[in-house]
Design a protein around this motif. Structure first.
Motif, PDB file in Angstrom:
ATOM      1  N   ASN A   1       0.620  -1.174  -0.443  1.00  0.00           N
ATOM      2  CA  ASN A   1      -0.130   0.099  -0.057  1.00  0.00           C
ATOM      3  C   ASN A   1       0.882   0.799   0.212  1.00  0.00           C
ATOM      4  OD1 ASN A   1      -2.062  -0.965  -0.041  1.00  0.00           O
ATOM      5  ND2 ASN A   1      -2.314  -1.493   2.134  1.00  0.00           N
ATOM      6  N   THR A   2       2.414   0.807   0.457  1.00  0.00           N
ATOM      7  CA  THR A   2       2.930   2.257   0.361  1.00  0.00           C
ATOM      8  C   THR A   2       3.904   2.314  -0.763  1.00  0.00           C
ATOM      9  OG1 THR A   2       4.277   1.107   2.204  1.00  0.00           O
ATOM     10  CG2 THR A   2       2.933   2.700   3.107  1.00  0.00           C
ATOM     11  N   GLN A   3       4.189   1.264  -0.841  1.00  0.00           N
ATOM     12  CA  GLN A   3       5.849   1.030  -2.314  1.00  0.00           C
ATOM     13  C   GLN A   3       4.670  -0.152  -3.157  1.00  0.00           C
ATOM     14  OE1 GLN A   3       9.267   0.269  -0.598  1.00  0.00           O
ATOM     15  NE2 GLN A   3       8.929   1.925   1.567  1.00  0.00           N
ATOM     16  N   ARG A   4       5.741   0.995  -4.089  1.00  0.00           N
ATOM     17  CA  ARG A   4       4.508  -0.722  -5.144  1.00  0.00           C
ATOM     18  C   ARG A   4       5.433  -0.504  -6.487  1.00  0.00           C
ATOM     19  NH1 ARG A   4      -1.272  -1.701  -5.592  1.00  0.00           N
ATOM     20  NH2 ARG A   4      -0.812  -1.895  -7.615  1.00  0.00           N
ATOM     21  N   ILE A   5       6.158  -1.236  -7.489  1.00  0.00           N
ATOM     22  CA  ILE A   5       6.654  -0.573  -8.439  1.00  0.00           C
ATOM     23  C   ILE A   5       6.132  -0.243  -9.618  1.00  0.00           C
ATOM     24  CG2 ILE A   5       7.949  -2.379 -10.480  1.00  0.00           C
ATOM     25  CD1 ILE A   5       7.575  -5.244  -8.686  1.00  0.00           C
ATOM     26  N   ALA A   6       7.023   0.850  -9.366  1.00  0.00           N
ATOM     27  CA  ALA A   6       6.507   1.370 -10.580  1.00  0.00           C
ATOM     28  C   ALA A   6       5.824   1.397 -11.727  1.00  0.00           C
ATOM     29  CB  ALA A   6       7.064   3.593 -10.286  1.00  0.00           C
ATOM     30  N   ALA A   7       7.367   1.146 -12.543  1.00  0.00           N
ATOM     31  CA  ALA A   7       7.390   0.050 -14.002  1.00  0.00           C
ATOM     32  C   ALA A   7       5.477  -0.391 -14.217  1.00  0.00           C
ATOM     33  CB  ALA A   7       8.512  -0.980 -14.458  1.00  0.00           C
ATOM     34  N   ILE A   8       5.188  -1.303 -12.994  1.00  0.00           N
ATOM     35  CA  ILE A   8       3.868  -2.190 -13.137  1.00  0.00           C
ATOM     36  C   ILE A   8       3.032  -1.636 -13.172  1.00  0.00           C
ATOM     37  CG2 ILE A   8       2.338  -4.554 -12.590  1.00  0.00           C
ATOM     38  CD1 ILE A   8       5.602  -5.336 -11.790  1.00  0.00           C
ATOM     39  N   ASP A   9       3.002  -0.401 -12.126  1.00  0.00           N
ATOM     40  CA  ASP A   9       2.293   0.690 -12.956  1.00  0.00           C
ATOM     41  C   ASP A   9       1.713   1.506 -13.783  1.00  0.00           C
ATOM     42  OD1 ASP A   9       0.307  -0.627  -9.901  1.00  0.00           O
ATOM     43  OD2 ASP A   9       2.451   0.842  -8.846  1.00  0.00           O
ATOM     44  N   TRP A  10       2.808   2.062 -14.077  1.00  0.00           N
ATOM     45  CA  TRP A  10       2.899   2.560 -15.327  1.00  0.00           C
ATOM     46  C   TRP A  10       2.684   1.596 -16.301  1.00  0.00           C
ATOM     47  CZ3 TRP A  10       9.042   4.414 -14.494  1.00  0.00           C
ATOM     48  CH2 TRP A  10       8.809   5.430 -13.684  1.00  0.00           C
ATOM     49  N   LEU A  11       2.350   0.641 -16.681  1.00  0.00           N
ATOM     50  CA  LEU A  11       2.003   0.156 -17.911  1.00  0.00           C
ATOM     51  C   LEU A  11       0.746  -0.316 -17.554  1.00  0.00           C
ATOM     52  CD1 LEU A  11       3.042  -1.526 -20.233  1.00  0.00           C
ATOM     53  CD2 LEU A  11       3.460  -3.535 -19.067  1.00  0.00           C
ATOM     54  N   ARG A  12       0.427  -1.217 -16.887  1.00  0.00           N
ATOM     55  CA  ARG A  12      -1.084  -1.120 -16.653  1.00  0.00           C
ATOM     56  C   ARG A  12      -1.825   0.215 -16.417  1.00  0.00           C
ATOM     57  NH1 ARG A  12      -0.797  -2.775 -11.205  1.00  0.00           N
ATOM     58  NH2 ARG A  12      -0.924  -5.098 -11.533  1.00  0.00           N
ATOM     59  N   GLY A  13      -1.723   1.891 -15.990  1.00  0.00           N
ATOM     60  CA  GLY A  13      -1.713   3.213 -16.147  1.00  0.00           C
ATOM     61  C   GLY A  13      -2.618   3.342 -18.092  1.00  0.00           C
ATOM     62  N   ILE A  14      -1.164   2.841 -18.426  1.00  0.00           N
ATOM     63  CA  ILE A  14      -1.284   3.087 -19.666  1.00  0.00           C
ATOM     64  C   ILE A  14      -2.060   1.836 -20.771  1.00  0.00           C
ATOM     65  CG2 ILE A  14       0.376   2.619 -21.483  1.00  0.00           C
ATOM     66  CD1 ILE A  14       3.039   3.994 -20.575  1.00  0.00           C
ATOM     67  N   VAL A  15      -1.746   0.946 -19.502  1.00  0.00           N
ATOM     68  CA  VAL A  15      -3.667   0.082 -20.590  1.00  0.00           C
ATOM     69  C   VAL A  15      -4.628   0.193 -20.637  1.00  0.00           C
ATOM     70  CG1 VAL A  15      -4.380  -2.291 -20.344  1.00  0.00           C
ATOM     71  CG2 VAL A  15      -1.948  -1.857 -20.580  1.00  0.00           C
ATOM     72  N   MET A  16      -4.535   0.903 -18.502  1.00  0.00           N
ATOM     73  CA  MET A  16      -6.065   1.602 -19.047  1.00  0.00           C
ATOM     74  C   MET A  16      -6.364   2.883 -19.942  1.00  0.00           C
ATOM     75  SD  MET A  16      -6.392  -0.479 -16.792  1.00  0.00           S
ATOM     76  CE  MET A  16      -8.122  -0.209 -16.908  1.00  0.00           C
ATOM     77  N   ILE A  17      -5.303   3.369 -20.461  1.00  0.00           N
ATOM     78  CA  ILE A  17      -6.107   4.694 -20.974  1.00  0.00           C
ATOM     79  C   ILE A  17      -5.661   4.032 -22.313  1.00  0.00           C
ATOM     80  CG2 ILE A  17      -4.916   6.687 -22.284  1.00  0.00           C
ATOM     81  CD1 ILE A  17      -3.621   6.889 -19.877  1.00  0.00           C
ATOM     82  N   LEU A  18      -5.515   3.319 -23.075  1.00  0.00           N
ATOM     83  CA  LEU A  18      -5.868   3.027 -23.901  1.00  0.00           C
ATOM     84  C   LEU A  18      -6.927   2.108 -24.362  1.00  0.00           C
ATOM     85  CD1 LEU A  18      -2.107   1.215 -25.584  1.00  0.00           C
ATOM     86  CD2 LEU A  18      -3.236   2.630 -25.583  1.00  0.00           C
ATOM     87  N   MET A  19      -7.882   2.007 -23.070  1.00  0.00           N
ATOM     88  CA  MET A  19      -8.754   0.567 -22.815  1.00  0.00           C
ATOM     89  C   MET A  19     -10.155   1.734 -22.369  1.00  0.00           C
ATOM     90  SD  MET A  19     -10.125  -1.045 -19.762  1.00  0.00           S
ATOM     91  CE  MET A  19     -11.020   0.828 -19.232  1.00  0.00           C
TER      92      MET A  19
ATOM     93  N   ASN B   1       6.965  11.110  -9.199  1.00  0.00           N
ATOM     94  CA  ASN B   1       5.318  11.840  -8.680  1.00  0.00           C
ATOM     95  C   ASN B   1       4.566  10.285  -9.096  1.00  0.00           C
ATOM     96  OD1 ASN B   1       3.386  13.428  -8.605  1.00  0.00           O
ATOM     97  ND2 ASN B   1       3.390  14.057 -10.342  1.00  0.00           N
ATOM     98  N   PRO B   2       4.031  10.757  -7.597  1.00  0.00           N
ATOM     99  CA  PRO B   2       2.982   9.495  -6.982  1.00  0.00           C
ATOM    100  C   PRO B   2       1.486  10.251  -7.615  1.00  0.00           C
ATOM    101  CG  PRO B   2       3.921  10.970  -5.087  1.00  0.00           C
ATOM    102  CD  PRO B   2       4.798  11.155  -5.868  1.00  0.00           C
ATOM    103  N   ASN B   3       1.224  11.914  -8.218  1.00  0.00           N
ATOM    104  CA  ASN B   3       0.335  11.706  -8.421  1.00  0.00           C
ATOM    105  C   ASN B   3       0.117  11.898 -10.790  1.00  0.00           C
ATOM    106  OD1 ASN B   3      -1.112  11.288  -5.703  1.00  0.00           O
ATOM    107  ND2 ASN B   3       0.108  13.842  -5.110  1.00  0.00           N
ATOM    108  N   SER B   4       1.052  11.451 -10.795  1.00  0.00           N
ATOM    109  CA  SER B   4       0.807  11.063 -12.333  1.00  0.00           C
ATOM    110  C   SER B   4       0.074  10.544 -12.549  1.00  0.00           C
ATOM    111  CB  SER B   4       2.512  10.845 -12.832  1.00  0.00           C
ATOM    112  OG  SER B   4       2.595   9.301 -12.408  1.00  0.00           O
ATOM    113  N   PRO B   5      -0.745  11.315 -13.196  1.00  0.00           N
ATOM    114  CA  PRO B   5      -2.439  10.622 -13.415  1.00  0.00           C
ATOM    115  C   PRO B   5      -2.213   8.719 -14.323  1.00  0.00           C
ATOM    116  CG  PRO B   5      -1.419  12.403 -15.140  1.00  0.00           C
ATOM    117  CD  PRO B   5      -0.412  12.193 -14.209  1.00  0.00           C
ATOM    118  N   VAL B   6      -1.118   8.347 -14.703  1.00  0.00           N
ATOM    119  CA  VAL B   6      -0.546   6.811 -16.032  1.00  0.00           C
ATOM    120  C   VAL B   6      -0.713   6.622 -14.587  1.00  0.00           C
ATOM    121  CG1 VAL B   6       0.918   5.918 -16.244  1.00  0.00           C
ATOM    122  CG2 VAL B   6       0.293   8.144 -18.022  1.00  0.00           C
ATOM    123  N   LEU B   7       0.131   6.444 -13.046  1.00  0.00           N
ATOM    124  CA  LEU B   7       0.550   5.975 -12.083  1.00  0.00           C
ATOM    125  C   LEU B   7      -0.968   5.873 -10.992  1.00  0.00           C
ATOM    126  CD1 LEU B   7       2.859   4.504 -10.915  1.00  0.00           C
ATOM    127  CD2 LEU B   7       3.108   6.870  -9.295  1.00  0.00           C
TER     128      LEU B   7
END
Length: 371
Positions: free
Chosen positions: A8-26, A300-306
């Motif tokens: 909940n406090t630390q995550r692998i940012a690359a995985i979250d970034w990729l998941r965020g990109i996927v959600m935008i494309l979806m 940046n923890p509040n970037s839209p993709v993240l």
């Protein structure tokens, strides 16, 4: 790279970034579904009319979203591996971990079988059904161990077409058991867009990679090189299988030598060519994002993709609500309008997802953890 204990406090940012990109494309794909007059939906032998010509802008708008489902499901497999590892490190028993995964999978599957089926007026088996059923099966399949899980994943991904060649005639009658496991159905009584088992193979692959990520957490460059190597290897295999135009194309054969024809592969059900192409591209993108994470001093923890990547299931449900709310305001029209509407949807969802993320982290044991 270190696998954190507190997800909940630390995550692998690359995985979250990729998941965020996927959600935008979806979101783009679904906005196109609602508002694009000339949207292309011909990603299966059941939907494609031979000889049909595709406008390039429409085709590539649809094609770039093909990466969404396999990436999201692969990342779900990684998340299962990492989450289970973290919980064991905290002393949580395997029984509790398994029960949580089983409940989460059932909850996700029931969103399709309950909510979306009710809205559609008929039973509908979409991506959440495939994800949920796969999660439930992962409770037991992860006990096979890494090697057996890897070979089972390959069997499901590579061998699905062999099974379907024996049991399935495109356009013919499909028994229900086959529809929910391997063969898609676009029917009046029910729709099965995502038969579960081919997608289970992709989740298993993600779980295997997650185990490798845990084992090599102090050597991020080794993981990066492995992803790059696997990604390019998959793309080379895609070129071979697509070029041979035989097994692995799920009856979607080449009708010319144009780039569009080469990229026009079967998603329903996922052909071997489709899976190799999308997972190959995903592996390369994930490698690049991991490299970016390793050199970026402050994320940046509040970037839209993240934010979108850390609230993916909530985003999935919420974006349909926003699209439905916008539907009375816009007529179906041009592709350009679709892109502007997608941007509007993302702008609306960003603060909502941030609020939801805060609540979810504040109350980690609440029902919000299932979204």
């Amino acid at each position: 790279m270190t696998i954190p204990f507190d997800k909940n406090t630390q995550r692998i940012a690359a995985i979250d970034w990729l998941r965020g990109i996927v959600m935008i494309l979806m979101a783009l794909d679904h906005a196109s579904w609602y508002f694009n007059t000339n949207r292309i939906f011909a990603d299966s032998i059941l939907l494609y009319e031979p000889g049909l010509q595709f406008p390039a802008d429409q085709f590539f708008t649809r094609w770039i979203t093909h990466i969404c489902a396999p990436t999201f499901i692969f990342l779900a497999g990684i998340s299962i591996a990492i989450s289970n590892f973290q919980q064991r490190q905290q002393g949580i028993s395997n029984a509790v971990i398994d029960r949580e995964l089983l409940f989460r999978g059932a909850f996700i599957a029931l969103i399709d079988l309950g909510l979306f089926s009710l809205v559609s007026g008929k039973p509908i088996f979409q991506v959440l059904y495939a994800i949920g059923i796969s999660m439930m099966l992962m409770v037991y399949l992860q006990r096979l161990g890494i090697r057996m899980a890897f070979f089972l994943a390959l069997l499901l991904i590579v061998g699905s077409e062999l099974l379907l060649m024996e049991l399935w005639q495109p356009g013919g009658k499909v028994p229900f058991w086959l529809a929910i496991t391997f063969a898609p159905v676009f029917g009046e009584t029910y729709t099965a867009l995502y038969p579960a088992l081919p997608w289970l193979g992709i989740m298993l692959l993600g779980w295997v990679f997650g185990q490798r990520l845990i084992a090599a957490q102090s050597d991020s460059w080794a993981v990066n090189r492995m992803l790059m190597t696997i990604g390019w290897f998959m793309l080379i295999l895609f070129v071979v299988i697509r070029g041979l135009d035989g097994y692995g194309n799920m009856f979607m054969h080449l009708e010319g030598n144009t780039l569009i024809q080469w990229l026009h592969v079967s998603k329903y059900p996922p052909s071997l060519a489709y899976t190799l192409l999308e997972l190959g591209l995903m592996a390369i993108v994930l490698a690049l994002l991991m490299r970016l994470e390793s050199i970026k001093k402050a994320i940046n923890p509040n970037s839209p993709v993240l934010v979108f990547g850390q609230t993916a299931l909530f985003f999935y449900l919420a974006h349909f609500c926003v699209l439905l709310a916008l539907k009375p305001l816009f007529e179906r029209g041009s592709l350009e309008q679709t892109y502007w509407i997608t941007l509007l949807v993302l702008i609306i969802l960003y603060p909502i997802c941030r609020i939801y993320r805060s609540l979810k982290y504040r109350y980690p044991q609440s029902l919000l953890r299932f979204l």
